[in-house]
Design an enzyme around this catalytic site. Structure first.
Site, short mmCIF file in Angstrom:
data_model
loop_
_atom_site.label_atom_id
_atom_site.label_comp_id
_atom_site.label_asym_id
_atom_site.label_seq_id
_atom_site.Cartn_x
_atom_site.Cartn_y
_atom_site.Cartn_z
CB CYS A 2 33.12 53.57 81.62
SG CYS A 2 34.61 52.95 82.38
NE ARG A 27 29.24 53.07 77.05
CZ ARG A 27 29.46 53.64 75.87
NH1 ARG A 27 28.65 53.35 74.87
NH2 ARG A 27 30.43 54.49 75.69
CD1 TRP A 74 36.01 46.54 80.26
CD2 TRP A 74 37.49 48.16 79.83
NE1 TRP A 74 37.07 45.98 79.59
CE2 TRP A 74 37.99 46.95 79.32
CE3 TRP A 74 38.25 49.32 79.70
CZ2 TRP A 74 39.21 46.87 78.66
CZ3 TRP A 74 39.48 49.25 79.04
CH2 TRP A 74 39.94 48.03 78.53
CG ASN A 100 33.33 56.47 78.88
OD1 ASN A 100 34.31 55.72 78.87
ND2 ASN A 100 32.55 56.64 77.84
N GLY A 101 36.47 57.40 80.00
CA GLY A 101 37.60 57.88 79.21
C GLY A 101 38.89 57.69 79.98
CD GLU A 473 34.81 38.42 63.25
OE1 GLU A 473 35.86 39.01 63.49
OE2 GLU A 473 33.76 38.61 63.90
CE LYS A 477 33.11 37.87 67.36
NZ LYS A 477 33.20 38.93 66.41
CD GLU A 480 34.90 38.86 70.91
OE1 GLU A 480 34.96 39.90 71.56
OE2 GLU A 480 34.59 38.82 69.71
CG HIS A 496 56.55 28.22 56.38
ND1 HIS A 496 57.68 27.81 55.70
CD2 HIS A 496 55.56 28.25 55.46
CE1 HIS A 496 57.38 27.62 54.42
NE2 HIS A 496 56.09 27.88 54.26
CE LYS A 593 28.44 45.91 70.32
NZ LYS A 593 29.19 44.79 69.76
#
Ligand code: F6R
Length: 598
Positions: A2, A27, A74, A100-101, A473, A477, A480, A496, A593
């Site tokens: 947000c 955001r 968000w 925001n939060g 990583e 990437k 996402e 296994h 982000k």
């Protein structure tokens, strides 16, 4: 998560707020909204979707306004929709807020207000803030804001407008960032500095529990007890070029191309007179027995890469996800040192994990890319990465900068422990060579590999040792930003269980940069090929075998730092696959982000 923006001043509040929201869109982009004073009334416009949708809706509206607040969301509580979009008006339309939060006690607060007959219009936790302010009996707005901060549990950055106080904005923060920007044309509020570049000459980072009151003329700050505080302004040292896409189609592409620069600048930092490693007390480093590296997502993966590097230098490292560190049973370890990694320095889990380490008197080092971030203020020592602003949601250049800083830190610890003189960066020449090789790297096979991935059903990334960290990583990437199911695993673990999923519709990308493990990894390749999967090998070694469908050759360097190189084509692979699929790599589904909520 947000983005909040506010403006009061001579310019058009509508233009300033909408431009700010565009900058903060990374955001969150589930919905966007704006509220301004128009002829004394609080005029609210909000819409599900990206900021461009809001800009379109606002076209002929809010013409002559000079104060307002905006938000890009968000979603946490309540689906992405018009009704759950911020800003929120109180029931009587006299108070307007953006938040925001997460308000953790919102259900109790909401229940109490509903018992008093207050009707809610959304499913969010945030709306309760506007309703509480409306109900407040305090004599001044400042006191209402103070009372509010005493009632809320959780994390918040909040901007507030009160009808009747035209051209005034109130703000509070706790565990979520909020910044005040100052210019000759007025004052701004923003969730981050990036949205204030080119707008303001100075900015103030609000402190925990600080209350701010802004009007046309000035900005006043107060502590929790409403005692006036002096405001410290910092000079704005970012330029528009730092935060613009330039000629690149996406931020992510620009940032991948900046990976070599990010490594170089991070090495240069430890070569400078402000060498951050020299600030670490030698006795502390010498006596360290246990290193714990903590982070989330890509930052955690950077930690895993360093774990192998440290092990080769006889340093024991444990890597823990911040979200796990927070809630696992704490066991005290002799001479422990905690290293926190965070690009943004605002990730809620990482910040809380750091607070726990501090509560137990463990010395803390933070490796971060944003010098003004919350985590920097909390940590005992800071090692900056110098990747420059990272705007794309998927982290790329910050990852390379993080592993560069970690290599340097591990070398420093090794040298201090072994009484070796270590004034500068031991890896300097090797890392400069890596920079040079990455600058000249040719991504020519990556389009073909993206195509191959899209023609198949699933992707696995495998590797042994440090190559497993790179696989993690690379897989993160890809999934996402391209929404393709991908997993990473240790090459030796395939048989296994996971081998059951390997068939002719599977692509397995094998990362193999470690000579002593290469033959073992080749065994895994034969096992995969025998099950019909397409095998792609990422390596610096010369290999001739029919078991490989595609070879992604990478330049060579000291194998201890090959992770700087092997991730590079994988970052581009994620980018190109998303673009080929028609997705916006800068705005991946469901993500944002700076994860400032738990
Ligand atoms: C993935 C990504 C995230 C972040 C994670 C931690 O590309 O960007 O996994 O790495 O959210 O963020 P920071 O480093 O800001 O703490």
């Amino acid at each position: 998560m947000c983005g909040i923006i506010g403006y009061v001043g001579k310019l058009s509040a509508k233009n300033e707020i909408l431009a700010g929201l565009k900058m903060l869109e990374y955001r969150g982009y589930d919905s966007a909204g704006i509220c301004c004073f128009e002829k004394g009334e609080l005029k609210l416009i909000k819409k599900k979707g990206k900021v461009d949708t809001l800009i379109e809706v606002c076209k002929d509206k809010l013409k002559d306004v000079h104060c307002g607040i905006g938000h890009t969301r968000w979603a946490t509580h309540g689906d992405p929709s018009d009704k759950n979009a911020h800003p929120f008006l109180s029931e009587n339309n006299n108070v307007c807020i953006v938040h925001n939060g997460i308000i953790e006690n919102f259900e109790t607060l909401k229940g109490n207000l509903q018992k008093q007959g207050v009707r809610f219009r959304s499913e969010t936790d945030s709306e309760v803030i506007a309703q509480l302010l409306q109900k407040s009996k305090c004599e001044s707005e400042l006191k209402k804001v103070q009372e509010l901060s005493n009632m809320l549990v959780g994390s918040y950055a909040i901007a507030i407008l009160f009808k009747g106080l035209e051209n005034q904005i109130f703000a509070i923060r706790k565990n979520s960032p909020l910044i005040v920007g100052k210019s000759k044309d007025g004052y701004y509020l923003s969730s981050d500095v990036n949205a204030l570049v080119d707008k303001t000459t100075e900015y103030h980072i609000m402190e925990e529990d600080e209350i701010v009151w802004i009007d046309n003329e000035d900005c006043y700050a107060f502590n929790k007890n409403l005692q006036a505080k002096e405001i410290t302004y910092l000079p704005m040292n970012l330029s528009k070029q730092d935060i613009s896409r330039g000629t690149f189609e996406h931020y992510m592409l620009k940032e991948i191309m900046q990976v070599p620069m990010a490594i170089k600048m991070t090495i240069n930092e430890c070569e400078s007179i402000i060498n951050p490693y020299n600030k670490l007390p030698k006795d502390l480093i010498r006596d360290v027995k246990h290193l714990t590296i903590i982070g989330c997502g890509t930052a955690f993966n950077a930690g895993m890469t360093a774990e192998h590097y440290a092990r080769e230098r006889d340093i024991i490292v444990e890597c823990v996800y911040a979200s796990e560190y927070r809630y696992r049973k704490f066991l005290s370890q002799e001479n422990e040192l905690c290293i926190f990694i965070s690009q943004s320095g605002e990730t809620a889990d990482t910040i809380e994990a750091l607070k726990i380490a501090k509560e137990h008197q463990i010395p803390t080092i933070v490796i971060t890319n944003v010098s003004t971030s919350t985590i920097n203020k909390l940590a005992d020592y800071v090692i900056p990465t110098k990747a420059g602003p990272e705007i794309a949601v998927a982290s790329t250049k910050a990852y390379n900068a993080q592993i560069t800083a970690l290599y340097n830190l591990m070398d420093y610890i090794y040298c201090v422990k072994n009484k070796i003189n270590c004034r500068t960066c031991i890896l300097k020449d090797k890392l400069y060579d890596v920079v040079n090789k990455l600058e000249n790297y040719n991504f020519d096979k990556i389009d073909e590999l993206s195509q191959l991935i899209l023609e198949n059903e699933r992707v696995f990334f495998i590797g042994r040792g440090v190559d497993y960290a790179t696989s993690q990583e690379a897989s993160l990437k890809l999934k996402e930003i391209s929404n393709i199911h991908s997993e990473s695993l240790y090459a030796g673990e395939l048989k296994h269980g996971t081998l059951a999923l390997i068939d002719e519709n599977t692509v397995v990308i094998v990362i193999a940069t470690q000579k002593h493990l290469f033959d073992k990894t080749m065994n895994s390749i034969y096992e995969i090929k025998a099950r019909g999967a397409k095998v792609v090998l990422v390596t610096q070694f010369d290999v001739q075998t029919d078991a490989i469908d595609m070879l992604i050759s990478i330049p060579t360097t000291d194998q201890a730092i090959m992770a700087e190189i092997s991730i590079y084509p994988m970052q581009m692979l994620a980018y190109k696959t998303a673009v080929l699929k028609g997705l916006d790599p800068d705005k991946p589904r469901n993500l944002a982000k700076s994860v400032t909520v738990e």
